[in-house]
Design an enzyme around this catalytic site. Sequence first.
Site, mmCIF file in Angstrom:
data_model
loop_
_atom_site.group_PDB
_atom_site.id
_atom_site.type_symbol
_atom_site.label_atom_id
_atom_site.label_comp_id
_atom_site.label_asym_id
_atom_site.label_seq_id
_atom_site.Cartn_x
_atom_site.Cartn_y
_atom_site.Cartn_z
ATOM 1 N N CYS A 134 -9.017 36.492 23.060
ATOM 2 C CA CYS A 134 -8.615 35.237 22.426
ATOM 3 C C CYS A 134 -9.747 34.696 21.555
ATOM 4 O O CYS A 134 -9.523 34.263 20.419
ATOM 5 C CB CYS A 134 -8.218 34.219 23.490
ATOM 6 S SG CYS A 134 -7.515 32.701 22.812
ATOM 7 N N CYS A 135 -10.972 34.717 22.069
ATOM 8 C CA CYS A 135 -12.120 34.266 21.285
ATOM 9 C C CYS A 135 -12.314 35.132 20.047
ATOM 10 O O CYS A 135 -12.639 34.636 18.968
ATOM 11 C CB CYS A 135 -13.382 34.298 22.135
ATOM 12 S SG CYS A 135 -13.491 33.003 23.391
ATOM 13 N N CYS A 184 -13.071 25.204 23.299
ATOM 14 C CA CYS A 184 -11.630 24.989 23.193
ATOM 15 C C CYS A 184 -11.112 24.324 24.471
ATOM 16 O O CYS A 184 -11.589 24.614 25.569
ATOM 17 C CB CYS A 184 -10.919 26.321 22.983
ATOM 18 S SG CYS A 184 -11.322 27.129 21.420
ATOM 19 N N CYS A 191 -10.156 26.230 27.823
ATOM 20 C CA CYS A 191 -11.209 26.993 28.502
ATOM 21 C C CYS A 191 -12.469 26.170 28.738
ATOM 22 O O CYS A 191 -13.559 26.736 28.912
ATOM 23 C CB CYS A 191 -11.552 28.241 27.688
ATOM 24 S SG CYS A 191 -10.144 29.327 27.383
ATOM 25 N N CYS A 239 -18.725 33.018 23.638
ATOM 26 C CA CYS A 239 -17.420 33.148 22.982
ATOM 27 C C CYS A 239 -17.294 34.475 22.241
ATOM 28 O O CYS A 239 -16.194 34.966 22.030
ATOM 29 C CB CYS A 239 -17.192 31.994 22.011
ATOM 30 S SG CYS A 239 -18.348 31.937 20.622
#
Length: 243
Positions: free
Chosen positions: A114-115, A200, A203, A226
């Site tokens: 996702c990062c 974010c 998280c 990240c």
Amino acid sequence: MSLDARVRMLNRWFFGRPGWDIMAHALNAMGRVAVVSSFGADSAVLLHMTARIDPRAPVLLVDTGRLFPETLAYRDMLADRLGLAGLEVIRPDPERIRAVDPDDTLYHEDPDACCALRKTEPLQAALARFDGWVTGRKRYQTAERATLDPFEVERPPDAPPRIKVNPLAHWTADDVAHYITAYDLPQHPLVAEGYPSIGCWPCTMPVDPGEDPRAGRWPGAEKTECGIHISGGEVRRGPAGDA
């Protein structure tokens, strides 16, 4: 002179010198350089230096689409107060988001991927036009950063190597606090709510007094970065598993 030799020379030249000097060299003597900021907990320090040295310097923020509303409001307020004329907001490719994370669950299933999708990929694309970039990383933040130097060579997987500058590498938490007080800089509003490190919203959690400042980042996962400061790495999910 090779890039590695240049970085070694710069670290010798600037050993023990103030962050101001390192920042000034980065913005005035290294070609086209971007300042990358998360507009997080103590980002005002680096951004204040930037504004004092060159208010038109490129300042890049990656808006992952998952930033706290407080972060976006803090960005607008701080940019206006400091006069950051070069602020540029970078966003992930919507088509990539739809292809790789169509059901919006990637942050839970694979936070590294996702990062990479929402932050690393768009930032690396944006940095392709720069000779180097500046970060706010500091040695005291994590074990991985404990040996950080003011200058280092970054070798992106799909771009020529470049210099990454860390003007605050040797600063302590007290140094940061004293600077913020001395220049009466506004802190991110979530700091007062127990968020010493802010990323974010899915998280990031508040931490208890005395906990590691980054303990609230990716809680429950064996993850401390990240990915923008880690060379390599691919987004690993998508149609037919080919992304």
